[in-house]
Design a protein around this motif. Sequence first.
Motif, PDB file in Angstrom:
ATOM      1  N   ARG A   1      25.772  24.582  50.139  1.00 35.72           N
ATOM      2  CA  ARG A   1      24.938  23.458  49.687  1.00 35.72           C
ATOM      3  C   ARG A   1      25.710  22.151  49.543  1.00 35.72           C
ATOM      4  NH1 ARG A   1      22.226  23.421  44.994  1.00 35.72           N
ATOM      5  NH2 ARG A   1      23.671  24.742  43.885  1.00 35.72           N
ATOM      6  N   ARG A   2      26.924  22.215  48.993  1.00 38.25           N
ATOM      7  CA  ARG A   2      27.660  20.986  48.676  1.00 38.25           C
ATOM      8  C   ARG A   2      28.927  20.784  49.499  1.00 38.25           C
ATOM      9  NH1 ARG A   2      27.404  20.327  42.163  1.00 38.25           N
ATOM     10  NH2 ARG A   2      25.150  20.096  42.014  1.00 38.25           N
ATOM     11  N   ARG A   3      29.255  21.782  50.308  1.00 34.25           N
ATOM     12  CA  ARG A   3      30.458  21.738  51.146  1.00 34.25           C
ATOM     13  C   ARG A   3      31.747  21.758  50.314  1.00 34.25           C
ATOM     14  NH1 ARG A   3      30.476  20.569  56.281  1.00 34.25           N
ATOM     15  NH2 ARG A   3      32.090  18.964  56.145  1.00 34.25           N
ATOM     16  N   LYS A   4      31.628  22.214  49.089  1.00 25.32           N
ATOM     17  CA  LYS A   4      32.791  22.468  48.240  1.00 25.32           C
ATOM     18  C   LYS A   4      32.402  23.532  47.227  1.00 25.32           C
ATOM     19  CE  LYS A   4      31.882  18.580  45.147  1.00 25.32           C
ATOM     20  NZ  LYS A   4      32.412  17.346  44.577  1.00 25.32           N
ATOM     21  N   GLY A   5      33.381  24.288  46.816  1.00 23.03           N
ATOM     22  CA  GLY A   5      33.104  25.365  45.863  1.00 23.03           C
ATOM     23  C   GLY A   5      34.346  25.705  45.070  1.00 23.03           C
ATOM     24  N   ARG A   6      34.142  26.442  43.996  1.00 20.89           N
ATOM     25  CA  ARG A   6      35.230  26.832  43.094  1.00 20.89           C
ATOM     26  C   ARG A   6      35.050  28.310  42.773  1.00 20.89           C
ATOM     27  NH1 ARG A   6      34.413  23.349  38.860  1.00 20.89           N
ATOM     28  NH2 ARG A   6      35.731  21.853  39.910  1.00 20.89           N
ATOM     29  N   ILE A   7      36.181  29.025  42.747  1.00 17.48           N
ATOM     30  CA  ILE A   7      36.121  30.451  42.420  1.00 17.48           C
ATOM     31  C   ILE A   7      37.329  30.832  41.566  1.00 17.48           C
ATOM     32  CG2 ILE A   7      37.281  31.154  44.568  1.00 17.48           C
ATOM     33  CD1 ILE A   7      35.312  33.612  44.524  1.00 17.48           C
ATOM     34  N   ALA A   8      37.082  31.648  40.554  1.00 18.88           N
ATOM     35  CA  ALA A   8      38.145  32.174  39.693  1.00 18.88           C
ATOM     36  C   ALA A   8      38.529  33.559  40.206  1.00 18.88           C
ATOM     37  CB  ALA A   8      37.671  32.249  38.247  1.00 18.88           C
ATOM     38  N   LEU A   9      39.824  33.762  40.416  1.00 19.17           N
ATOM     39  CA  LEU A   9      40.323  35.032  40.924  1.00 19.17           C
ATOM     40  C   LEU A   9      41.489  35.516  40.072  1.00 19.17           C
ATOM     41  CD1 LEU A   9      40.326  34.092  44.717  1.00 19.17           C
ATOM     42  CD2 LEU A   9      38.677  35.565  43.527  1.00 19.17           C
ATOM     43  N   GLU A  10      41.704  36.807  40.113  1.00 21.24           N
ATOM     44  CA  GLU A  10      42.784  37.430  39.357  1.00 21.24           C
ATOM     45  C   GLU A  10      43.671  38.198  40.318  1.00 21.24           C
ATOM     46  OE1 GLU A  10      41.699  39.463  35.603  1.00 21.24           O
ATOM     47  OE2 GLU A  10      42.599  41.211  36.574  1.00 21.24           O
ATOM     48  N   SER A  11      44.968  37.975  40.230  1.00 24.51           N
ATOM     49  CA  SER A  11      45.941  38.704  41.048  1.00 24.51           C
ATOM     50  C   SER A  11      46.878  39.469  40.133  1.00 24.51           C
ATOM     51  CB  SER A  11      46.758  37.744  41.916  1.00 24.51           C
ATOM     52  OG  SER A  11      45.931  37.038  42.812  1.00 24.51           O
ATOM     53  N   THR A  12      47.308  40.645  40.592  1.00 25.68           N
ATOM     54  CA  THR A  12      48.173  41.490  39.773  1.00 25.68           C
ATOM     55  C   THR A  12      49.366  41.995  40.575  1.00 25.68           C
ATOM     56  OG1 THR A  12      46.821  43.428  40.329  1.00 25.68           O
ATOM     57  CG2 THR A  12      46.311  42.297  38.261  1.00 25.68           C
ATOM     58  N   ILE A  13      50.447  42.272  39.840  1.00 25.16           N
ATOM     59  CA  ILE A  13      51.632  42.920  40.394  1.00 25.16           C
ATOM     60  C   ILE A  13      51.987  44.055  39.434  1.00 25.16           C
ATOM     61  CG2 ILE A  13      54.095  42.661  40.913  1.00 25.16           C
ATOM     62  CD1 ILE A  13      53.474  39.687  41.562  1.00 25.16           C
ATOM     63  N   TYR A  14      52.190  45.237  39.984  1.00 23.74           N
ATOM     64  CA  TYR A  14      52.553  46.404  39.183  1.00 23.74           C
ATOM     65  C   TYR A  14      53.995  46.806  39.464  1.00 23.74           C
ATOM     66  CZ  TYR A  14      47.772  47.230  37.681  1.00 23.74           C
ATOM     67  OH  TYR A  14      46.545  47.108  37.099  1.00 23.74           O
ATOM     68  N   GLU A  15      54.663  47.337  38.462  1.00 23.42           N
ATOM     69  CA  GLU A  15      56.013  47.881  38.583  1.00 23.42           C
ATOM     70  C   GLU A  15      55.960  49.311  38.068  1.00 23.42           C
ATOM     71  OE1 GLU A  15      60.420  47.956  38.682  1.00 23.42           O
ATOM     72  OE2 GLU A  15      58.995  46.607  39.600  1.00 23.42           O
ATOM     73  N   ALA A  16      56.292  50.266  38.929  1.00 22.20           N
ATOM     74  CA  ALA A  16      56.289  51.689  38.559  1.00 22.20           C
ATOM     75  C   ALA A  16      54.978  52.098  37.888  1.00 22.20           C
ATOM     76  CB  ALA A  16      57.490  52.001  37.661  1.00 22.20           C
ATOM     77  N   GLY A  17      53.869  51.642  38.421  1.00 23.89           N
ATOM     78  CA  GLY A  17      52.559  52.021  37.905  1.00 23.89           C
ATOM     79  C   GLY A  17      52.083  51.247  36.692  1.00 23.89           C
ATOM     80  N   ALA A  18      52.921  50.359  36.167  1.00 29.92           N
ATOM     81  CA  ALA A  18      52.546  49.576  34.989  1.00 29.92           C
ATOM     82  C   ALA A  18      52.339  48.108  35.390  1.00 29.92           C
ATOM     83  CB  ALA A  18      53.627  49.676  33.913  1.00 29.92           C
ATOM     84  N   LEU A  19      51.347  47.493  34.791  1.00 27.56           N
ATOM     85  CA  LEU A  19      51.063  46.093  35.061  1.00 27.56           C
ATOM     86  C   LEU A  19      52.260  45.242  34.643  1.00 27.56           C
ATOM     87  CD1 LEU A  19      48.984  43.993  36.015  1.00 27.56           C
ATOM     88  CD2 LEU A  19      48.117  43.932  33.662  1.00 27.56           C
ATOM     89  N   ALA A  20      52.807  44.463  35.587  1.00 30.29           N
ATOM     90  CA  ALA A  20      53.971  43.631  35.309  1.00 30.29           C
ATOM     91  C   ALA A  20      53.613  42.150  35.258  1.00 30.29           C
ATOM     92  CB  ALA A  20      55.051  43.867  36.365  1.00 30.29           C
ATOM     93  N   VAL A  21      52.689  41.726  36.121  1.00 32.68           N
ATOM     94  CA  VAL A  21      52.315  40.311  36.218  1.00 32.68           C
ATOM     95  C   VAL A  21      50.821  40.217  36.450  1.00 32.68           C
ATOM     96  CG1 VAL A  21      52.619  38.162  37.537  1.00 32.68           C
ATOM     97  CG2 VAL A  21      54.565  39.725  37.226  1.00 32.68           C
ATOM     98  N   ILE A  22      50.196  39.288  35.776  1.00 35.59           N
ATOM     99  CA  ILE A  22      48.790  38.984  36.035  1.00 35.59           C
ATOM    100  C   ILE A  22      48.658  37.467  36.142  1.00 35.59           C
ATOM    101  CG2 ILE A  22      48.152  39.033  33.591  1.00 35.59           C
ATOM    102  CD1 ILE A  22      45.440  40.245  34.534  1.00 35.59           C
ATOM    103  N   LEU A  23      47.990  37.037  37.188  1.00 34.89           N
ATOM    104  CA  LEU A  23      47.784  35.610  37.403  1.00 34.89           C
ATOM    105  C   LEU A  23      46.285  35.354  37.468  1.00 34.89           C
ATOM    106  CD1 LEU A  23      49.564  33.056  39.483  1.00 34.89           C
ATOM    107  CD2 LEU A  23      47.169  33.413  40.024  1.00 34.89           C
TER     108      LEU A  23
END
Length: 150
Positions: free
Chosen positions: A119-141
């Motif tokens: 509709r407006r030719r622009k948009g915004r989206i919130a996303l979550e990225s993760t990094i795990y170390e040895a099965g445990a959550l190490a980083v979340i962005l």
Amino acid sequence: MSDLDAAALQELLYREIPLSRALGVTVRACLASGVILWAPLEPNLNHRQHAFGGSLSTVALLAGYGFAWAMLRRYDLTASVLVQESTTRFLRPVTQDFTATCAAPPSDGSERFLDMMRRRRKGRIALESTIYEAGALAVILYGTYVALAD
């Protein structure tokens, strides 16, 4: 999305964001369900022999960037993707090669983003990225990405 999308995303990252090549980022998957990027530890080391926080943030940020780009591509929308805002939480050290994953957001967020693009030719989206170390959550962005139609 297919392996062609993964190859196209890999080429885009290296061409448009040269830092991704220096960090050794490789696209492992580019699917409707999410994007997975891999990076080797060695070029991303800090003085403690852990992955440098800036590298971890960057690879996680690129996973979200890649997901937004791939979603637009999937729906034949041409746009430039930009990072508007991000927050990174470092929960534990990363001491080996790592992957950053950006999973698809709830469908209402995706639909709203695509609708705004159409509709407006622009948009915004919130996303979550993760990094795990040895099965445990190490980083979340948590990142907010903006797309502007070309």
